[in-house]
Scaffold this active site. Structure first.
Site, PDB file in Angstrom:
ATOM      1  N   SER A   1     -95.471  43.358 -42.863  1.00  0.00           N
ATOM      2  CA  SER A   1     -94.630  44.358 -42.216  1.00  0.00           C
ATOM      3  C   SER A   1     -93.469  43.737 -41.451  1.00  0.00           C
ATOM      4  O   SER A   1     -92.488  44.415 -41.138  1.00  0.00           O
ATOM      5  CB  SER A   1     -95.469  45.200 -41.254  1.00  0.00           C
ATOM      6  OG  SER A   1     -95.938  44.402 -40.182  1.00  0.00           O
TER       7      SER A   1
ATOM      8  N   HIS B   1    -105.185  33.956 -38.761  1.00  0.00           N
ATOM      9  CA  HIS B   1    -105.836  34.935 -37.887  1.00  0.00           C
ATOM     10  C   HIS B   1    -107.355  34.877 -37.973  1.00  0.00           C
ATOM     11  O   HIS B   1    -108.031  35.805 -37.535  1.00  0.00           O
ATOM     12  CB  HIS B   1    -105.346  36.338 -38.217  1.00  0.00           C
ATOM     13  CG  HIS B   1    -103.920  36.564 -37.826  1.00  0.00           C
ATOM     14  ND1 HIS B   1    -103.147  37.603 -38.317  1.00  0.00           N
ATOM     15  CD2 HIS B   1    -103.104  35.876 -36.980  1.00  0.00           C
ATOM     16  CE1 HIS B   1    -101.932  37.531 -37.793  1.00  0.00           C
ATOM     17  NE2 HIS B   1    -101.876  36.499 -36.993  1.00  0.00           N
TER      18      HIS B   1
ATOM     19  N   TYR C   1    -116.033  45.010 -36.805  1.00  0.00           N
ATOM     20  CA  TYR C   1    -115.887  43.872 -37.716  1.00  0.00           C
ATOM     21  C   TYR C   1    -117.031  43.779 -38.717  1.00  0.00           C
ATOM     22  O   TYR C   1    -116.835  43.249 -39.823  1.00  0.00           O
ATOM     23  CB  TYR C   1    -115.706  42.574 -36.922  1.00  0.00           C
ATOM     24  CG  TYR C   1    -114.315  42.489 -36.343  1.00  0.00           C
ATOM     25  CD1 TYR C   1    -113.239  42.108 -37.125  1.00  0.00           C
ATOM     26  CD2 TYR C   1    -114.058  42.884 -35.035  1.00  0.00           C
ATOM     27  CE1 TYR C   1    -111.951  42.076 -36.619  1.00  0.00           C
ATOM     28  CE2 TYR C   1    -112.775  42.868 -34.517  1.00  0.00           C
ATOM     29  CZ  TYR C   1    -111.727  42.467 -35.304  1.00  0.00           C
ATOM     30  OH  TYR C   1    -110.442  42.451 -34.813  1.00  0.00           O
TER      31      TYR C   1
ATOM     32  N   CYS D   1    -125.477  26.156 -28.546  1.00  0.00           N
ATOM     33  CA  CYS D   1    -125.805  26.196 -27.115  1.00  0.00           C
ATOM     34  C   CYS D   1    -126.842  27.251 -26.748  1.00  0.00           C
ATOM     35  O   CYS D   1    -127.277  27.324 -25.597  1.00  0.00           O
ATOM     36  CB  CYS D   1    -124.548  26.392 -26.281  1.00  0.00           C
ATOM     37  SG  CYS D   1    -123.817  28.051 -26.430  1.00  0.00           S
TER      38      CYS D   1
ATOM     39  N   ASP E   1    -109.706  38.385 -44.803  1.00  0.00           N
ATOM     40  CA  ASP E   1    -110.614  38.384 -45.958  1.00  0.00           C
ATOM     41  C   ASP E   1    -110.545  37.033 -46.654  1.00  0.00           C
ATOM     42  O   ASP E   1    -109.721  36.166 -46.308  1.00  0.00           O
ATOM     43  CB  ASP E   1    -110.254  39.522 -46.920  1.00  0.00           C
ATOM     44  CG  ASP E   1    -108.823  39.401 -47.453  1.00  0.00           C
ATOM     45  OD1 ASP E   1    -108.534  38.398 -48.131  1.00  0.00           O
ATOM     46  OD2 ASP E   1    -107.997  40.300 -47.196  1.00  0.00           O
TER      47      ASP E   1
ATOM     48  N   ALA F   1     -97.726  44.679 -55.129  1.00  0.00           N
ATOM     49  CA  ALA F   1     -97.909  43.226 -55.207  1.00  0.00           C
ATOM     50  C   ALA F   1     -98.516  42.801 -56.538  1.00  0.00           C
ATOM     51  O   ALA F   1     -98.158  41.760 -57.098  1.00  0.00           O
ATOM     52  CB  ALA F   1     -98.781  42.750 -54.047  1.00  0.00           C
TER      53      ALA F   1
END
Length: 230
Positions: free
Chosen positions: A174, A106, A53, A136, A91, A216
């Site tokens: 998809s 997500h 990530y 914490c 993003d 797109a």
């Protein structure tokens, strides 16, 4: 027509240089989902998951919104009604394009989460297993990403939006990842006109009343223009 609900997937950000699951040779091709995108993977090898990530975060920072992102921001600004974007992407390209009504179901690469106390904060560019939670102080920090097997964010907003949509549009998805893959069917059942904008028909193509195929960055601006001049 008062409400447009738009679902976006990896295909809308691909033209900004962010890879999809299906890209050969890309980041996802080098890692199994089971190794980097599940709670079990993080428990087993947090260092690997953080590295994965961290790389995605660095790529997202370098990416820029493309014409499709900008067109959706223009739709939100110019439409005489409500426009909601539900994105599967982690993003921040919709935000940087100017869209304000966005649900990141997500999660987001820009966020960090303590898996013990639930505290959230802005993620540094590089996260490590040794990082401590600001609240914490425990070494239990993870990317604020919804992994496979976890409940998506924003369901209290998404469900009523699908039920009240006049138009539901799916862009660059998809049609294989649930629950998002069922949104078109649900919105259509509730009376929405459903539209797919994609490079190719999705796995749930039968759920759409209308389809526009192509990149797109080309088909989304034209679709937006048609909506704003109708």
């Amino acid at each position: 027509m008062k409400k447009i609900v738009i679902l976006t997937g990896a295909g809308i950000s691909a033209e900004s240089g962010l890879g999809t699951f299906r890209d050969e040779g890309g980041l996802w091709a080098k890692h199994r989902i089971e190794d980097v995108a599940t709670p079990e993977a993080f428990a087993r090898d947090p260092a690997l998951v953080h590295r994965f990530y961290n790389t995605r975060r660095a790529q997202a920072v370098q990416a820029q919104p493309n014409a499709a992102h900008l067109a959706l921001a223009r739709l939100e600004a110019g439409f005489d009604g409500d426009v909601l974007i539900i994105t599967q992407n982690v993003d921040d390209l919709h935000d940087r394009a100017g869209s304000r009504n966005v649900v990141q179901m997500h999660g987001a690469l820009t966020g960090a989460l303590c898996q013990v106390c639930g505290f959230r904060w802005k993620a540094p560019m590089e996260m490590r297993p040794s990082d401590t939670c600001p609240a914490c102080k425990k070494q239990t920090t993870r990317p604020d990403i919804v992994w496979f097997g976890e409940v998506p964010y924003g369901m209290s907003v998404i469900d009523p939006a699908l039920a009240s949509a006049d138009i539901f549009a799916s862009i660059g998805t998809s049609g294989q990842v649930y629950p998002a893959a069922a949104y078109a069917q649900h919105a259509r059942r509730m009376g929405a006109r459903t539209v797919e904008l994609n490079l190719e028909p999705s796995a749930n193509a039968r759920d759409f009343d209308q389809r526009f195929l192509g990149p797109a960055s080309e088909i989304v601006p034209r679709w937006v223009d048609d909506l704003l001049t109708a």
